[in-house]
Design an enzyme around this catalytic site. Structure first.
Site, PDB file in Angstrom:
ATOM      1  CB  ALA A 109       3.992   4.477   3.192  1.00 42.41           C
ATOM      2  CB  SER A 147       4.332  -0.994  10.839  1.00 40.78           C
ATOM      3  OG  SER A 147       3.120  -0.307  10.372  1.00 40.78           O
ATOM      4  N   GLY A 150       5.115 -10.154   4.023  1.00 38.59           N
ATOM      5  CA  GLY A 150       6.079 -10.087   5.322  1.00 38.59           C
ATOM      6  C   GLY A 150       5.195 -10.771   6.496  1.00 38.59           C
ATOM      7  CG  MET A 185      -1.857  -1.324   1.147  1.00 38.44           C
ATOM      8  SD  MET A 185      -3.403  -0.966   2.091  1.00 38.44           S
ATOM      9  CE  MET A 185      -2.732  -1.016   3.672  1.00 38.44           C
ATOM     10  CG  HIS A 192       7.165  -2.181   2.161  1.00 36.56           C
ATOM     11  ND1 HIS A 192       7.076  -0.970   2.764  1.00 36.56           N
ATOM     12  CD2 HIS A 192       6.023  -2.738   2.091  1.00 36.56           C
ATOM     13  CE1 HIS A 192       5.717  -0.898   3.581  1.00 36.56           C
ATOM     14  NE2 HIS A 192       5.257  -2.053   2.952  1.00 36.56           N
ATOM     15  CG  HIS A 235       8.405   0.085   5.907  1.00 36.36           C
ATOM     16  ND1 HIS A 235       8.783  -1.186   6.069  1.00 36.36           N
ATOM     17  CD2 HIS A 235       7.243   0.195   6.280  1.00 36.36           C
ATOM     18  CE1 HIS A 235       7.836  -1.806   6.185  1.00 36.36           C
ATOM     19  NE2 HIS A 235       6.823  -1.062   6.346  1.00 36.36           N
ATOM     20  CD  GLU A 236      15.786  -2.481   4.849  1.00 34.64           C
ATOM     21  OE1 GLU A 236      16.104  -1.340   3.943  1.00 34.64           O
ATOM     22  OE2 GLU A 236      16.216  -3.583   4.222  1.00 34.64           O
ATOM     23  CE  LYS A 293       4.213  -4.936  10.403  1.00 35.66           C
ATOM     24  NZ  LYS A 293       2.626  -4.523  10.444  1.00 35.66           N
ATOM     25  CG  ASP A 294       0.874  -7.095   7.615  1.00 36.15           C
ATOM     26  OD1 ASP A 294       0.274  -6.950   8.991  1.00 36.15           O
ATOM     27  OD2 ASP A 294       1.528  -7.005   7.183  1.00 36.15           O
TER      28      ASP A 294
END
Ligand code: PAF
Length: 298
Positions: free
Chosen positions: A32, A187, A149, A30, A37, A34-35, A151-152
């Site tokens: 934005a 995130s 990832g 989506m 991604h 960050h490291e 995390k999800d």
């Protein structure tokens, strides 16, 4: 080299047509970036001839309009970062391209995997939104591999189920959670934390580490493992929305950790809702990182 940006499915298909005989790796996001991604993009770069990134803030997976409005939109810097990580093509559609007038289809994954954890708190409609947009993106890109990832974790379980059930020919690859130096999972929402909130949020990885250490010392009772997390969060005055230990594949509750288990939590820190998890595998001592590095579990 700067990646090419396409806005429509027709342009995307035309751009990928000459590459169908080679391997295509896909990272849905989506934006934005960050490291975290970028680590997905680098994994895709290592394993595929062509790397496609999508950037689409999907309105159907947001419960609160305020969260959707506050979601950072940073396309110019995303393009630069994606280029640096070896992206070839960016698909950045408009809302109208993804959900044209008259759009009436929802992909809905049923059962415990969408009813628990995030599904219980945010409602199944969150995962309906994710499943619908991910299936549309996979149909548009038709990649050989898609990267998500850890995390999800629940999202990965849902996407794997959907891909298996619908017979979508793609390999789903789970990459380890990317963490800052203090252990906080990266995130896009972290940018909305004040410096004080950022410090408080560091209690989240501390709490997971403590629970993982308790697990390593032989504790197998999910309630005790969750209690360890709660104690560490309470010390930072953080009240979790949930802390649960469930079967890592079915996401069903368990009485004892006997196979791979997912310890997942959600907690609000200031204006931001953060999620994190660790996979606990009996017989596997994994001092760092917190998240699994293998691909078989979320
Ligand atoms: O994980 C995300 O960023 C989103 O849920 C996804 C997979 C891009 C679908 O909108």
């Amino acid at each position: 080299m700067s990646p090419r940006i396409v806005r429509t499915v027709a342009e995307l298909r035309a751009a990928l047509a000459p590459h169908r005989a080679s391997s295509i790796g896909f990272v849905p996001t989506m934006g934005a970036l960050h490291e975290g991604h970028l680590s997905l993009l680098r994994a895709a770069r290592d394993e595929n001839a062509v790397v496609v990134l999508s950037i689409f803030v999907n309105p159907t997976q947001f419960g609160e309009a305020a969260d959707l409005d506050a979601y950072p939109r940073t396309e110019a810097s995303d393009v630069a970062l994606a280029g640096g990580a070896g992206t070839d093509l960016i698909f950045a559609p408009s809302e109208g391209e993804m959900y044209p007038a008259g759009f009436a289809t929802t992909v809905s994954v049923g059962g415990a995997i969408t009813g628990t954890l995030e599904g219980a708190l945010r409602g199944r409609s969150h995962f309906d939104g994710v499943a619908t947009v991910v299936s549309k993106l996979l149909l548009a890109v038709q990649p050989d591999r898609a990267y998500f990832g850890a995390k999800d974790a629940q999202q990965v379980v849902v996407v794997r189920r959907m891909v298996a059930d619908l017979g979508i020919p793609v390999e789903i690859i789970t990459c380890p959670t990317s963490r800052d130096a203090d252990g906080l999972a990266r995130s896009s929402r972290n940018t909305r934390l004040s410096p004080t909130e950022r410090e408080l949020a560091a209690a989240i990885p501390r709490s997971l580490r403590a629970s993982r250490d308790a697990f390593a010392s032989g504790i197998r009772d999910p309630r005790r493992l969750a209690a360890t997390v709660r104690e560490h969060l309470a010390a930072a005055e953080l009240e979790p929305e949930y802390v649960e230990v469930v079967d890592a594949d079915s996401l069903e509750p368990i009485a004892q950790v006997e196979g791979p288990a997912l310890l997942a939590l959600a907690v609000r820190v200031g204006p931001v809702r953060l999620i994190d998890n660790v996979v606990l595998v009996p017989g596997v001592t994994d001092p760092l990182p917190l998240a699994p590095t293998d691909r078989s579990h979320p």
